[in-house]
Design a protein around this motif. Structure first.
Motif, PDB file in Angstrom:
ATOM      1  N   ASP B  81      -3.704   5.601   1.752  1.00 28.73           N
ATOM      2  CA  ASP B  81      -4.085   6.954   2.168  1.00 28.73           C
ATOM      3  C   ASP B  81      -3.076   7.515   3.174  1.00 28.73           C
ATOM      4  O   ASP B  81      -2.876   8.720   3.243  1.00 28.73           O
ATOM      5  CB  ASP B  81      -5.477   6.927   2.802  1.00 28.73           C
ATOM      6  N   GLU B  82      -2.473   6.634   3.949  1.00 31.88           N
ATOM      7  CA  GLU B  82      -1.454   7.046   4.916  1.00 31.88           C
ATOM      8  C   GLU B  82      -0.304   6.052   4.856  1.00 31.88           C
ATOM      9  O   GLU B  82      -0.537   4.854   4.724  1.00 31.88           O
ATOM     10  CB  GLU B  82      -2.007   7.014   6.345  1.00 31.88           C
ATOM     11  N   LEU B  83       0.915   6.585   5.004  1.00 27.07           N
ATOM     12  CA  LEU B  83       2.090   5.714   5.025  1.00 27.07           C
ATOM     13  C   LEU B  83       2.975   6.089   6.201  1.00 27.07           C
ATOM     14  O   LEU B  83       3.053   7.268   6.569  1.00 27.07           O
ATOM     15  CB  LEU B  83       2.908   5.885   3.731  1.00 27.07           C
ATOM     16  N   SER B  84       3.652   5.122   6.770  1.00 26.77           N
ATOM     17  CA  SER B  84       4.681   5.418   7.770  1.00 26.77           C
ATOM     18  C   SER B  84       5.828   6.116   7.051  1.00 26.77           C
ATOM     19  O   SER B  84       5.939   6.069   5.821  1.00 26.77           O
ATOM     20  CB  SER B  84       5.182   4.119   8.396  1.00 26.77           C
ATOM     21  N   VAL B  93       5.127  -1.068   0.781  1.00 26.59           N
ATOM     22  CA  VAL B  93       4.470  -1.542   2.014  1.00 26.59           C
ATOM     23  C   VAL B  93       4.437  -3.068   1.966  1.00 26.59           C
ATOM     24  O   VAL B  93       4.451  -3.659   0.883  1.00 26.59           O
ATOM     25  CB  VAL B  93       3.014  -1.034   2.136  1.00 26.59           C
ATOM     26  N   ASN B  94       4.409  -3.695   3.148  1.00 24.90           N
ATOM     27  CA  ASN B  94       4.099  -5.128   3.157  1.00 24.90           C
ATOM     28  C   ASN B  94       2.875  -5.427   4.018  1.00 24.90           C
ATOM     29  O   ASN B  94       2.432  -6.572   4.075  1.00 24.90           O
ATOM     30  CB  ASN B  94       5.308  -5.999   3.523  1.00 24.90           C
ATOM     31  N   THR B  95       2.317  -4.393   4.667  1.00 20.53           N
ATOM     32  CA  THR B  95       1.128  -4.570   5.497  1.00 20.53           C
ATOM     33  C   THR B  95       0.254  -3.331   5.352  1.00 20.53           C
ATOM     34  O   THR B  95       0.757  -2.213   5.393  1.00 20.53           O
ATOM     35  CB  THR B  95       1.507  -4.742   6.985  1.00 20.53           C
ATOM     36  N   VAL B  96      -1.039  -3.551   5.178  1.00 20.59           N
ATOM     37  CA  VAL B  96      -1.979  -2.434   5.061  1.00 20.59           C
ATOM     38  C   VAL B  96      -3.124  -2.667   6.044  1.00 20.59           C
ATOM     39  O   VAL B  96      -3.721  -3.744   6.069  1.00 20.59           O
ATOM     40  CB  VAL B  96      -2.533  -2.313   3.626  1.00 20.59           C
ATOM     41  N   ARG B  97      -3.385  -1.646   6.868  1.00 19.27           N
ATOM     42  CA  ARG B  97      -4.466  -1.727   7.842  1.00 19.27           C
ATOM     43  C   ARG B  97      -5.630  -0.895   7.323  1.00 19.27           C
ATOM     44  O   ARG B  97      -5.423   0.157   6.716  1.00 19.27           O
ATOM     45  CB  ARG B  97      -3.963  -1.170   9.175  1.00 19.27           C
ATOM     46  N   GLY B 101     -13.248   4.831   8.297  1.00 22.25           N
ATOM     47  CA  GLY B 101     -13.795   5.230   7.004  1.00 22.25           C
ATOM     48  C   GLY B 101     -13.123   4.541   5.828  1.00 22.25           C
ATOM     49  O   GLY B 101     -13.174   5.050   4.702  1.00 22.25           O
ATOM     50  N   GLY B 102     -12.480   3.410   6.091  1.00 20.12           N
ATOM     51  CA  GLY B 102     -11.871   2.657   4.996  1.00 20.12           C
ATOM     52  C   GLY B 102     -10.510   3.178   4.559  1.00 20.12           C
ATOM     53  O   GLY B 102     -10.015   2.808   3.497  1.00 20.12           O
ATOM     54  N   ALA B 103      -9.891   4.045   5.361  1.00 20.51           N
ATOM     55  CA  ALA B 103      -8.557   4.546   5.008  1.00 20.51           C
ATOM     56  C   ALA B 103      -7.558   3.388   4.969  1.00 20.51           C
ATOM     57  O   ALA B 103      -7.578   2.515   5.836  1.00 20.51           O
ATOM     58  CB  ALA B 103      -8.107   5.582   6.031  1.00 20.51           C
ATOM     59  N   LEU B 104      -6.688   3.412   3.973  1.00 23.12           N
ATOM     60  CA  LEU B 104      -5.657   2.380   3.842  1.00 23.12           C
ATOM     61  C   LEU B 104      -4.369   2.914   4.457  1.00 23.12           C
ATOM     62  O   LEU B 104      -3.806   3.899   3.974  1.00 23.12           O
ATOM     63  CB  LEU B 104      -5.429   2.046   2.366  1.00 23.12           C
ATOM     64  N   ILE B 105      -3.917   2.264   5.513  1.00 26.00           N
ATOM     65  CA  ILE B 105      -2.747   2.728   6.246  1.00 26.00           C
ATOM     66  C   ILE B 105      -1.628   1.713   6.062  1.00 26.00           C
ATOM     67  O   ILE B 105      -1.732   0.572   6.504  1.00 26.00           O
ATOM     68  CB  ILE B 105      -3.095   2.909   7.737  1.00 26.00           C
ATOM     69  N   GLY B 106      -0.552   2.148   5.373  1.00 28.00           N
ATOM     70  CA  GLY B 106       0.482   1.203   4.971  1.00 28.00           C
ATOM     71  C   GLY B 106       1.750   1.277   5.810  1.00 28.00           C
ATOM     72  O   GLY B 106       2.170   2.361   6.235  1.00 28.00           O
ATOM     73  N   GLU B 107       2.369   0.128   6.012  1.00 29.96           N
ATOM     74  CA  GLU B 107       3.618   0.066   6.777  1.00 29.96           C
ATOM     75  C   GLU B 107       4.510  -1.010   6.167  1.00 29.96           C
ATOM     76  O   GLU B 107       4.033  -1.918   5.471  1.00 29.96           O
ATOM     77  CB  GLU B 107       3.280  -0.240   8.249  1.00 29.96           C
TER      78      GLU B 107
END
Lengths: 264, 264
Positions: B81-84, B93-97, B101-107
């Motif tokens: 849902d969000e990316l750096s 991405v190699n890491t997802v937080r 609300g369950g948003a997937l934040i990738g870095e």
């Protein structure tokens, strides 16, 4: 990249809550002691997460199956593709194995665990008369497994007599042994499979004379480790089986079911 | 039942295959040494399992996020849902937080890890001229992070010149620094972010004179631990940064991102 290597076997245990569950620690101690490349991990999962969990776990190659505790035992039994006779009759599972093509194969091991522990204490099930306090799923599983091991008679006792009658009817429908719902004057094996005896609760309704005349007394409770019931049995010199012994026997059955006992 | 207890934090790492990945062992050693109640578990998951995995992981309360490796880095970037800025530009991405609300934040932390390790060796990024061998996602992440740290010039070198040009264009679009695709005569920092130098492959194309004139030489490879490139740098008395140092720095960034560094 070494594709021939095998990934760590991962065994989730689902609960809501799950933090109180000792299984991951106990299983991981066993895996560590054996040098076995496997890990049991708690998953704190509300019911809404069960369906996606099942879809996901069918795809994962290094998850041979999973365990479950409250409140998912009945929902997961409904989701299984195959159930043991005990799991089907009681409508609950505590272990699910991933079979061919992702089939979910469910089993309920409370009965096996308790009766293995009772037999390890030296008691014989064949021809025995049991009293089981607690007409929940654990009590039912113990009754059905006692029937499998040729017990002669079972008395199912519960604070709620209707619950005891309902379970007695189920057990009668599946097993050829005498099932009553009244406390007998004497019995060979006394089993507590109810919360009775846990902190703040009344003790199980086994009178002194019943305990004194038994050949084995068992308690499924793990908190406290040494319940008043077990203390009373030991006072009379009667073999006493504690909840942690039942849990250890059950864990071995679960691991064998998941294919984790042949390794090493 | 102690519902106020917190369940073990579980951090899956997804791969296909995953058995070769050292992350679970390395992270679990760190958690164990700190007495931190967390566990990293490998999940051997084909692509078909990604969607249900994401639905499930959004519901699990004790999974703060997850890691991923080949071949899921790009698919998961698309699912986030969000990316750096780096993850968006490189599409991996190699890491997802798991956010609110369950948003997937990738870095994508390859750049942070490599440049933290380079700085730890004493080198300064500000004003530096870098040569990066390997125009894949790792090389791109390193280039972008070098720009964030005010490097002056980057040469991106790849066995496939078109791949190098494509990445150079991406980096130029995002970062204000000089980007070339030709090997310079001299540079401050040499980085290998390619398979060159791994068993059976040719070494990275850094000539002796380039190595001798550098202030720091780094290799992302972890197998072998001490590559021919690192040996050559040490022979010239130049600080050499090994893949395992990059991995350790990257792991710390990943754990901080997942909220696992504040604990204890």
């Amino acid at each position: 990249m070494k594709t021939t290597q095998t990934a760590t076997q991962v065994i989730p245990i689902l609960g809501d809550p799950v933090a109180q569950v000792a299984t991951p620690r106990l299983w991981n101690e066993v895996f560590h002691a054996r040098g076995q490349d496997a890990v049991c991990v708690p998953i704190d999962l509300p019911s809404a997460g069960l369906d996606p969990f099942l879809s996901w776990v069918r795809e994962a190659r290094n998850v041979p199956g999973f365990l479950t505790t409250v409140p998912h035992k009945a929902s997961l039994a409904l989701a299984c593709d195959e159930l043991s006779a005990t799991a089907r009759l009681l409508g609950v599972v505590n272990t699910v194995r991933l079979g061919e093509g992702g089939a979910l194969i469910g089993e309920m091991f409370d009965g096996h665990g308790m009766l293995d522990a009772i037999e390890q204490s030296g008691a014989t099930l064949a021809g025995a008369r049991l009293v089981i306090c607690g007409a929940g799923a654990a009590g039912g599983a113990i009754a059905l497994e006692a029937a499998n091991r040729h017990a002669e008679e079972i008395a199912l006792i519960d604070a709620d007599p209707e619950r005891a009658s309902a379970l007695a009817e189920k057990v009668r429908s599946a097993a050829r042994l005498r099932v009553t719902t009244e406390m007998p004057d004497g019995a060979d094996i006394l089993v507590n499979a109810s919360p009775a005896g846990s902190p703040g609760a009344a003790p199980p309704p086994f009178v002194e004379a019943l305990i004194a005349g038994a050949r084995c007394v068992a308690d499924a409770l793990t908190d406290p480790e040494e319940t008043a019931l077990l203390k009373a049995a030991r006072l009379h010199g009667i073999p006493a089986v504690a909840g942690k012994e039942m849990a250890a026997c059950q864990a071995e059955r679960m691991r064998a079911f998941l294919g984790l006992e042949q390794r090493n």
